[in-house]
Enzyme design. Structure first.
Site, PDB file in Angstrom:
ATOM      1  N   ASP A  96      30.475  45.885  37.147  1.00  0.00           N
ATOM      2  CA  ASP A  96      30.995  44.652  36.004  1.00  0.00           C
ATOM      3  C   ASP A  96      32.240  44.380  36.182  1.00  0.00           C
ATOM      4  OD1 ASP A  96      31.950  47.007  35.093  1.00  0.00           O
ATOM      5  OD2 ASP A  96      30.466  47.489  33.498  1.00  0.00           O
ATOM      6  N   GLU A 118      24.139  49.192  39.818  1.00  0.00           N
ATOM      7  CA  GLU A 118      24.531  49.623  38.487  1.00  0.00           C
ATOM      8  C   GLU A 118      24.155  48.322  37.468  1.00  0.00           C
ATOM      9  OE1 GLU A 118      27.858  52.252  36.615  1.00  0.00           O
ATOM     10  OE2 GLU A 118      28.509  50.246  36.951  1.00  0.00           O
ATOM     11  N   GLU A 132      33.876  43.270  30.919  1.00  0.00           N
ATOM     12  CA  GLU A 132      32.981  44.051  31.709  1.00  0.00           C
ATOM     13  C   GLU A 132      31.463  43.358  31.300  1.00  0.00           C
ATOM     14  OE1 GLU A 132      36.243  46.673  32.137  1.00  0.00           O
ATOM     15  OE2 GLU A 132      35.465  45.517  30.432  1.00  0.00           O
ATOM     16  N   HIS A 209      42.295  53.245  28.331  1.00  0.00           N
ATOM     17  CA  HIS A 209      43.024  52.188  28.705  1.00  0.00           C
ATOM     18  C   HIS A 209      42.304  50.728  28.544  1.00  0.00           C
ATOM     19  CE1 HIS A 209      39.410  52.599  31.374  1.00  0.00           C
ATOM     20  NE2 HIS A 209      39.603  50.973  31.646  1.00  0.00           N
ATOM     21  N   ARG A 211      41.196  47.591  26.870  1.00  0.00           N
ATOM     22  CA  ARG A 211      42.040  46.498  26.322  1.00  0.00           C
ATOM     23  C   ARG A 211      41.560  46.278  24.850  1.00  0.00           C
ATOM     24  NH1 ARG A 211      40.614  44.025  31.019  1.00  0.00           N
ATOM     25  NH2 ARG A 211      42.390  43.185  32.227  1.00  0.00           N
ATOM     26  N   HIS A 242      47.330  55.563  32.134  1.00  0.00           N
ATOM     27  CA  HIS A 242      47.021  54.010  33.322  1.00  0.00           C
ATOM     28  C   HIS A 242      48.388  53.628  33.316  1.00  0.00           C
ATOM     29  CE1 HIS A 242      45.378  50.272  33.927  1.00  0.00           C
ATOM     30  NE2 HIS A 242      44.242  50.999  34.046  1.00  0.00           N
TER      31      HIS A 242
END
Length: 380
Positions: A96, A118, A132, A209, A211, A242
């Site tokens: 994704d 996936e 994603e 990490h 957003r 990260h």
């Protein structure tokens, strides 16, 4: 001989694509071309080296401060030019990411069949995880063959009107990759991690990490980790940070001065797998870690309000806890303090794979081209 172009660009994609590339290369009627976008650079290269994969093509799309649209357009344009010279009977994309959506779009616009591994994951919220959820939904509309990790993911696609005959349940190749790597001898490049491993003390492994968690939520996570460090002075809290400066500026200030907190640079996949195997509990907002850690018997607390991987929640290996400071402290403490609660998560069945997902993937691709038969679907 059918040529399958594998397009991928991030570390998680590379991990999951590596077993597929090897399986396709071993199939007598198939050949595979590895094409990396370079969406991640150093981490991507590390994974390819670990699995002995040398990309045939490297688009190297990443630029400083590049936007998602920048990655998308440079990837589509790079692949479009590549299709002029590289014989490609199908493009296989994974998961994704922006590289996934770009690879699917570029192939579709050239009339090249798209194979999506996936496939079928859904959070049912376009803003979380971002971008994603949109990437995988777009890719589902363009794909000619959908390879899902679980029955639930297959059901998601069926509800969206995708024909059952072009869907097969393979399991997740991340388990194939994990089982290959976890037994390899790996030395930590950071001596502090070797010290933590030698101490035999409990380890809380933390990754964050996303957003949607950046800002106030991540500040609260930082405060929660500082409190946990104080409550459990004999335990190690290890945070591979990260590289996004926003992430570091948000979470790290609260951890300054905590003697039992180790903040490291991002780890290679081999090192991260070893650390995950050493951990007592994993606290994360990552998607892939939700699949990997249960295979090692590690309870996973997910700092999100929803997940596109609900199977592990149902199985009891994963718990959604959000990012609220008090709850993070409470949930981690419960697993550290209550052996029964810990055992109930650590001993649950992993619903994501058995180590043979790549073989099922290769067989499904062979059947797609009429040169083989798919294998029995994965069932936990």
């Amino acid at each position: 001989m059918k040529n399958i172009m594998a397009v991928y660009g991030t570390r998680p994609e590379a991990i999951k694509m590596a077993p597929i590339i090897k399986a396709l290369a071993a199939a007598p009627s198939l050949e595979v071309t590895a094409t990396v976008t370079g969406q991640h650079r150093e981490m991507l290269d590390q994974v390819n080296a670990l699995f002995g994969i040398t990309p045939d093509y490297d688009l190297n799309v990443i630029q400083p401060h590049q936007s998602l649209n920048g990655v998308l357009t440079r990837t589509v344009n790079g692949l479009d030019k590549l299709f002029d010279t590289a014989r490609t009977d199908a493009v296989i994309v994974q998961g994704d990411t922006t590289s996934t959506a770009a690879g699917a779009l570029a192939a579709f616009n050239r009339g090249i069949p798209v194979i999506h591994t996936e496939a079928g994951l859904r959070s049912f919220d376009l803003t979380s995880p971002f971008p994603e959820e949109a990437n995988r939904k777009v890719t589902s509309q363009l794909a000619s063959l959908h390879l899902t990790p679980t029955v639930q993911a297959k059901d998601n696609l069926l509800r969206e009107g995708i024909a059952e005959e072009i869907i097969t349940v393979t399991g997740n190749t991340v388990i194939d990759a994990l089982l290959e790597v976890v037994n390899k001898p790996v030395t930590f490049t950071d001596s502090r991690l070797e010290g933590a491993a030698d101490s035999h003390r409990d380890i809380l492994l933390v990754t964050t990490h996303r957003r949607e968690n950046q800002g106030t939520a991540m500040q609260g996570v930082g405060r929660a980790l500082a409190r946990l460090a104080m409550h459990y002075p004999e335990a190690w809290i290890i945070l591979p940070a990260h590289r996004n400066p926003v992430v570091r500026e948000t979470i790290l200030p609260a951890l300054d001065g905590c003697a039992n907190v180790i903040v490291t640079e991002p780890l290679s996949y081999g090192e991260f797998t070893r650390l995950m195997n050493l951990a007592k509990v994993v606290l994360t907002d990552s998607g892939g870690v939700q699949e990997e850690a249960p295979s090692l018997g590690k309870p996973v607390l997910v700092m999100r309000s929803n997940t596109e991987r609900p199977e592990a929640v149902g199985a009891g290996t994963v718990r959604l806890i959000g990012t609220e400071e008090e709850r993070v402290v409470r949930e981690v403490s419960h697993l550290f303090d209550c052996p029964r609660a810990y055992a109930s998560m650590a001993h649950a069945v992993n619903p994501y794979g058995d180590g043979h997902a790549a073989a099922r993937t290769s067989a499904a691709v062979e059947e797609f081209f009429g040169v083989g038969r798919r294998l029995a679907e994965f069932a936990p």
